[in-house]
Design an enzyme around this catalytic site. Sequence first.
Site, PDB file in Angstrom:
ATOM      1  N   TRP A 105       2.935-109.777  18.694  1.00 32.51           N
ATOM      2  CA  TRP A 105       3.908-110.875  18.580  1.00 32.51           C
ATOM      3  C   TRP A 105       3.242-112.174  18.214  1.00 32.51           C
ATOM      4  O   TRP A 105       3.763-112.924  17.379  1.00 32.51           O
ATOM      5  CB  TRP A 105       4.740-111.007  19.862  1.00 32.51           C
ATOM      6  CG  TRP A 105       5.666-109.842  20.018  1.00 32.51           C
ATOM      7  CD1 TRP A 105       5.612-108.876  20.987  1.00 32.51           C
ATOM      8  CD2 TRP A 105       6.770-109.469  19.165  1.00 32.51           C
ATOM      9  NE1 TRP A 105       6.614-107.950  20.779  1.00 32.51           N
ATOM     10  CE2 TRP A 105       7.339-108.285  19.677  1.00 32.51           C
ATOM     11  CE3 TRP A 105       7.326-110.033  18.012  1.00 32.51           C
ATOM     12  CZ2 TRP A 105       8.431-107.642  19.090  1.00 32.51           C
ATOM     13  CZ3 TRP A 105       8.416-109.400  17.420  1.00 32.51           C
ATOM     14  CH2 TRP A 105       8.956-108.225  17.961  1.00 32.51           C
ATOM     15  N   ASP A 176       5.640-118.392  23.770  1.00 28.48           N
ATOM     16  CA  ASP A 176       6.649-117.339  23.590  1.00 28.48           C
ATOM     17  C   ASP A 176       6.621-116.483  24.854  1.00 28.48           C
ATOM     18  O   ASP A 176       5.688-115.731  25.094  1.00 28.48           O
ATOM     19  CB  ASP A 176       6.292-116.513  22.349  1.00 28.48           C
ATOM     20  CG  ASP A 176       7.237-115.331  22.137  1.00 28.48           C
ATOM     21  OD1 ASP A 176       8.135-115.100  22.974  1.00 28.48           O
ATOM     22  OD2 ASP A 176       7.062-114.631  21.112  1.00 28.48           O
ATOM     23  N   LYS A 200      15.131-109.061  26.618  1.00 31.75           N
ATOM     24  CA  LYS A 200      14.098-108.377  27.394  1.00 31.75           C
ATOM     25  C   LYS A 200      14.389-108.533  28.890  1.00 31.75           C
ATOM     26  O   LYS A 200      14.564-107.573  29.601  1.00 31.75           O
ATOM     27  CB  LYS A 200      12.710-108.932  27.065  1.00 31.75           C
ATOM     28  CG  LYS A 200      12.416-109.048  25.560  1.00 31.75           C
ATOM     29  CD  LYS A 200      12.165-107.714  24.887  1.00 31.75           C
ATOM     30  CE  LYS A 200      12.177-107.784  23.368  1.00 31.75           C
ATOM     31  NZ  LYS A 200      11.133-108.584  22.776  1.00 31.75           N
TER      32      LYS A 200
HETATM   33  C1  LIG Z   1      10.971-109.066  21.350  1.00 32.76           C
HETATM   34  C2  LIG Z   1      10.030-110.198  21.140  1.00 32.76           C
HETATM   35  C3  LIG Z   1      10.164-111.089  20.071  1.00 32.76           C
HETATM   36  C4  LIG Z   1      11.177-110.903  18.973  1.00 32.76           C
HETATM   37  O1  LIG Z   1      12.437-111.139  19.368  1.00 32.76           O
HETATM   38  P1  LIG Z   1      13.653-110.995  18.332  1.00 32.76           P
HETATM   39  O2  LIG Z   1      14.786-111.430  19.188  1.00 32.76           O
HETATM   40  O3  LIG Z   1      13.718-109.578  17.894  1.00 32.76           O
HETATM   41  O4  LIG Z   1      13.392-111.925  17.214  1.00 32.76           O
HETATM   42  C5  LIG Z   1       9.276-112.146  19.970  1.00 32.76           C
HETATM   43  N1  LIG Z   1       8.301-112.306  20.876  1.00 32.76           N
HETATM   44  C6  LIG Z   1       8.122-111.461  21.909  1.00 32.76           C
HETATM   45  C7  LIG Z   1       7.014-111.678  22.867  1.00 32.76           C
HETATM   46  C8  LIG Z   1       8.984-110.373  22.071  1.00 32.76           C
HETATM   47  O5  LIG Z   1       8.815-109.525  23.098  1.00 32.76           O
END
Ligand SMILES: *Cc1c(COP(=O)(O)O)cnc(C)c1O
Length: 362
Positions: A105, A176, A200
């Site tokens: 990511w 993030d 998540k």
């Molecule tokens: C799932 C995830 C993303 C991407 O999220 P989307 O909603 O599919 O754009 C970005 N960063 C992390 C750490 C993730 O687990």
Amino acid sequence: MTQVFNFSAGPAVLPKEVLRQAAADMLDWHGSGMSVMEMSHRGPEFISIYKQAEADLRELLAVPANYKILFMQGGGLGQNAIVPLNLLGRVREPATVDFVHTGSWSGKSIKEAARYAKVNVAASSQLDGFTRVPPQGEWKLTDGAAYLHVCTNETIDGVEYDFVPEPPDGVPLVADMSSHILSRRIDVSKYGVIFAGAQKNIGPAGLTLVIVREDLLEHALPICPSAFHWKTVAEHESMFNTPPTYAIYIAGLVFAHLKAQGGVAAMEQRNIEKARLLYAALDFDDFYQNRVAPENRSRMNVPFYLRDESLNERFLAGAKARGLLQLKGHKSVGGMRASIYNAMPIEGVQALVDYLNEFAGR
Ligand SMILES: *Cc1c(COP(=O)(O)O)cnc(C)c1O
């Protein structure tokens, strides 16, 4: 209904109580005669849902008063572009952004930011196969960077920070936290921006949370789209355009549920216990393998490999037969992965551990 445990990395398991409440509210929310999906985002019913969700999240994470909470769309990956568009105006061109590359990511974030700015990869664990967070002493940070971006929990690689990075003076820290927000206590004041896709650990896909310090609302590039301009979104209390109303409602139910469970500190204790149980089973002998440095093993996403990978399909079929679902690892890394978010009860982890032991013939 069949009892299953869903180990998906996202969209992921939600608390049963929340889904039951949503089902009860489906056709008629609180005597309004409407489903939440049918409400105007500007009407008093939805505004009350939104305000409560915002207040509960602020309380759960102890978000200081000088931070805005934005309910946006576009996902975690959307923020990879939205962050530079909102922050690059902080510094004179050519702006540099510092990144720490700890897995898939942060890798995607680097690629996206490179479309807008000069990117400096201050540290990377790529040569170690993304099995650790490089300690901050190894980072080569840029004085005067527009910001420092980290991914504090790498969902695919199962790598989680065990410290809060310290950027050079005046450089905001952007994190993030998509896959571990609300799983552990954090000190929001150490961050300039926190973002997280909801699917998540929060609620349904379609909602992206952004927590941003107020002074960072002033640095957007002129080309930043209005709907993604944090200041505009903040000034309109996330209603500059139609927000993902139903996803906000479910997220609000999850926040209320977390509060009733004792809040983030209580979740953290449970998550520590769940992770301990699972890693202990994986470490028991070399039948299974998790390759992440112990101090950086994620409490949320636990990738593992069978020593004999020819058994993978049998392992997955046996798991499915026991109602242990979505254990297949991400296609980019193979193997298995168990995501054990807040909503995964300890009984689910115990059922997985029992199966791991049984399959290994222990
Ligand atoms: C799932 C995830 C993303 C991407 O999220 P989307 O909603 O599919 O754009 C970005 N960063 C992390 C750490 C993730 O687990």
